[in-house]
Design a protein around this motif. Structure first.
Motif, PDB file in Angstrom:
ATOM      1  N   ARG A 129       0.811  -1.222   0.000  1.00 31.92           N
ATOM      2  CA  ARG A 129       0.000   0.000   0.000  1.00 31.92           C
ATOM      3  C   ARG A 129       0.841   1.267   0.000  1.00 31.92           C
ATOM      4  O   ARG A 129       0.377   2.327  -0.418  1.00 31.92           O
ATOM      5  N   ALA A 130       2.073   1.184   0.467  1.00 31.20           N
ATOM      6  CA  ALA A 130       2.886   2.381   0.671  1.00 31.20           C
ATOM      7  C   ALA A 130       3.268   3.035  -0.651  1.00 31.20           C
ATOM      8  O   ALA A 130       3.666   2.359  -1.605  1.00 31.20           O
ATOM      9  N   GLU A 131       3.160   4.345  -0.712  1.00 26.13           N
ATOM     10  CA  GLU A 131       3.607   5.086  -1.889  1.00 26.13           C
ATOM     11  C   GLU A 131       5.127   5.184  -1.920  1.00 26.13           C
ATOM     12  O   GLU A 131       5.737   5.157  -2.993  1.00 26.13           O
ATOM     13  N   ASP A 132       5.745   5.327  -0.756  1.00 30.57           N
ATOM     14  CA  ASP A 132       7.207   5.401  -0.649  1.00 30.57           C
ATOM     15  C   ASP A 132       7.654   4.210   0.190  1.00 30.57           C
ATOM     16  O   ASP A 132       7.579   4.231   1.417  1.00 30.57           O
ATOM     17  N   ARG A 133       8.105   3.148  -0.469  1.00 32.50           N
ATOM     18  CA  ARG A 133       8.420   1.915   0.256  1.00 32.50           C
ATOM     19  C   ARG A 133       9.717   2.006   1.036  1.00 32.50           C
ATOM     20  O   ARG A 133       9.874   1.311   2.058  1.00 32.50           O
ATOM     21  N   ALA A 134      10.637   2.851   0.590  1.00 27.89           N
ATOM     22  CA  ALA A 134      11.845   3.065   1.389  1.00 27.89           C
ATOM     23  C   ALA A 134      11.495   3.774   2.693  1.00 27.89           C
ATOM     24  O   ALA A 134      12.013   3.429   3.769  1.00 27.89           O
ATOM     25  N   LEU A 168      14.864 -13.099   1.145  1.00 26.35           N
ATOM     26  CA  LEU A 168      15.159 -13.047  -0.287  1.00 26.35           C
ATOM     27  C   LEU A 168      13.935 -13.361  -1.130  1.00 26.35           C
ATOM     28  O   LEU A 168      13.813 -12.895  -2.266  1.00 26.35           O
ATOM     29  N   GLY A 169      13.004 -14.117  -0.574  1.00 31.81           N
ATOM     30  CA  GLY A 169      11.787 -14.430  -1.294  1.00 31.81           C
ATOM     31  C   GLY A 169      10.913 -13.226  -1.576  1.00 31.81           C
ATOM     32  O   GLY A 169      10.066 -13.263  -2.472  1.00 31.81           O
ATOM     33  N   VAL A 170      11.104 -12.155  -0.814  1.00 33.04           N
ATOM     34  CA  VAL A 170      10.348 -10.918  -1.054  1.00 33.04           C
ATOM     35  C   VAL A 170      11.273  -9.810  -1.569  1.00 33.04           C
ATOM     36  O   VAL A 170      10.921  -8.626  -1.526  1.00 33.04           O
ATOM     37  N   GLY A 171      12.457 -10.197  -2.058  1.00 27.53           N
ATOM     38  CA  GLY A 171      13.341  -9.233  -2.694  1.00 27.53           C
ATOM     39  C   GLY A 171      14.059  -8.304  -1.744  1.00 27.53           C
ATOM     40  O   GLY A 171      14.459  -7.203  -2.129  1.00 27.53           O
ATOM     41  N   ALA A 172      14.253  -8.725  -0.493  1.00 31.77           N
ATOM     42  CA  ALA A 172      14.953  -7.917   0.503  1.00 31.77           C
ATOM     43  C   ALA A 172      16.108  -8.729   1.084  1.00 31.77           C
ATOM     44  O   ALA A 172      16.060  -9.966   1.087  1.00 31.77           O
ATOM     45  N   PRO A 173      17.170  -8.070   1.579  1.00 27.15           N
ATOM     46  CA  PRO A 173      18.315  -8.826   2.102  1.00 27.15           C
ATOM     47  C   PRO A 173      18.129  -9.307   3.533  1.00 27.15           C
ATOM     48  O   PRO A 173      18.269 -10.501   3.808  1.00 27.15           O
ATOM     49  N   ALA A 174      17.791  -8.425   4.467  1.00 28.28           N
ATOM     50  CA  ALA A 174      17.706  -8.786   5.885  1.00 28.28           C
ATOM     51  C   ALA A 174      17.397  -7.536   6.688  1.00 28.28           C
ATOM     52  O   ALA A 174      17.536  -6.413   6.196  1.00 28.28           O
ATOM     53  N   ILE A 215       9.280   1.259   9.866  1.00 24.45           N
ATOM     54  CA  ILE A 215       9.129  -0.015  10.565  1.00 24.45           C
ATOM     55  C   ILE A 215      10.439  -0.452  11.209  1.00 24.45           C
ATOM     56  O   ILE A 215      10.490  -0.793  12.395  1.00 24.45           O
ATOM     57  N   ILE A 216      11.509  -0.427  10.436  1.00 23.58           N
ATOM     58  CA  ILE A 216      12.778  -0.966  10.920  1.00 23.58           C
ATOM     59  C   ILE A 216      13.414  -0.057  11.968  1.00 23.58           C
ATOM     60  O   ILE A 216      14.026  -0.531  12.932  1.00 23.58           O
TER      61      ILE A 216
END
Length: 259
Positions: free
Chosen positions: A70-75, A134-140, A81-82
């Motif tokens: 849903r986020a417009e700016d995912r970064a 990695l399954g969702v295209g992110a490292p950790a 969150i992080i």
């Protein structure tokens, strides 16, 4: 609005229960902020042991992918969150409080990060651990690349992360990812008993040991000898050390106060 987690405080014991069962306790912004606030409240209250568990059929399925979609700016969403999660985990690591993860069902992504950030972990028979990033295209995130190779070694950590297969509870125990397996129905009771035993330790000594173990990878042998000596000298000057000596020679259980 339903709170995304619950904090229970009982003297020296604290419990954080992630409570978004409909989303398998996935972390969104509200959960991250609530976790940071709960950790601060628990530590400010002086808890000696903090357990982490999840309501419903999972410990935690990771980050909330629906929120990212849903986020417009995912970064920016990642930062929101992080950031709070990292601050909370750093404060836990810096504290003398001991943490115990109580794992059941899916333990994936950030859920695995939290499980490995804890000092000890009990797993229900239903627990299944997955790196999943990695399954969702992110490292950790949430410190897993610090904890995982320290717990299982670099080559096995790379296998868990890159090969990607889920790790059932029995294999997780064999690999050192968890400390013990218990029946699902006994997980909370066993976790409470373990937390109570840990809370009965001299908090200065157990806290010092926690830091010596966690920091040991960054020291050479000589520096470790010195760190142990200084920690021992600090504890030897406490009332709890005097109580431990008295209890030993009087053949009775020690009653530690944290002084």
């Amino acid at each position: 609005m339903t709170e995304p987690l619950r904090l229970h405080l009982d003297a020296a014991l604290g419990r954080i229960v992630f409570d978004r069962p409909q989303a398998l306790n996935a972390i969104d912004q509200a959960t991250a902020r609530a976790f940071e606030a709960a950790v601060a409240q628990a530590l400010d209250a002086g808890v000696r042991v903090l357990t982490l568990s999840g309501n419903g059929r999972a410990f935690m399925a990771g980050g909330d992918l629906a929120a990212f979609r849903r986020a417009e700016d995912r970064a920016a969403e990642a930062e929101a969150i992080i950031g709070p999660m990292n601050r909370a985990l750093a404060r836990l690591a810096e504290s003398d409080a001991l943490t115990v993860a109580l794992l059941h069902g899916p333990v994936a992504g950030a859920g695995l990060s939290l499980a490995l950030a804890a000092d000890l972990a009990l797993a229900a028979e239903s627990a299944v651990l997955s790196f999943a990033y990695l399954g969702v295209g992110a490292p950790a995130d949430c410190g897993i690349t610090w904890a995982l190779p320290r717990i299982v070694g670099l080559r096995r950590a790379a296998w868990i992360a890159l090969e990607g297969s889920a790790v059932p509870a029995v294999q997780a125990l064999d690999w050192g990812l968890v400390n013990r397996i218990v029946p699902d129905a006994a997980l909370q009771d066993e976790g409470t008993r373990l937390a109570a035993r840990l809370a009965g330790l001299a908090p200065g000594a157990s806290g010092a040991l926690k830091h010596l173990l966690r920091d040991g990878f960054g020291r050479d042998y000589a520096a470790t000898l010195e760190a142990e000596k200084q920690a021992f000298k600090t504890c030897a000057a406490t009332a709890d050390f005097a109580e431990a000596l008295a209890a030993f020679f009087e053949k009775r259980p020690a009653r530690f106060t944290g002084n």
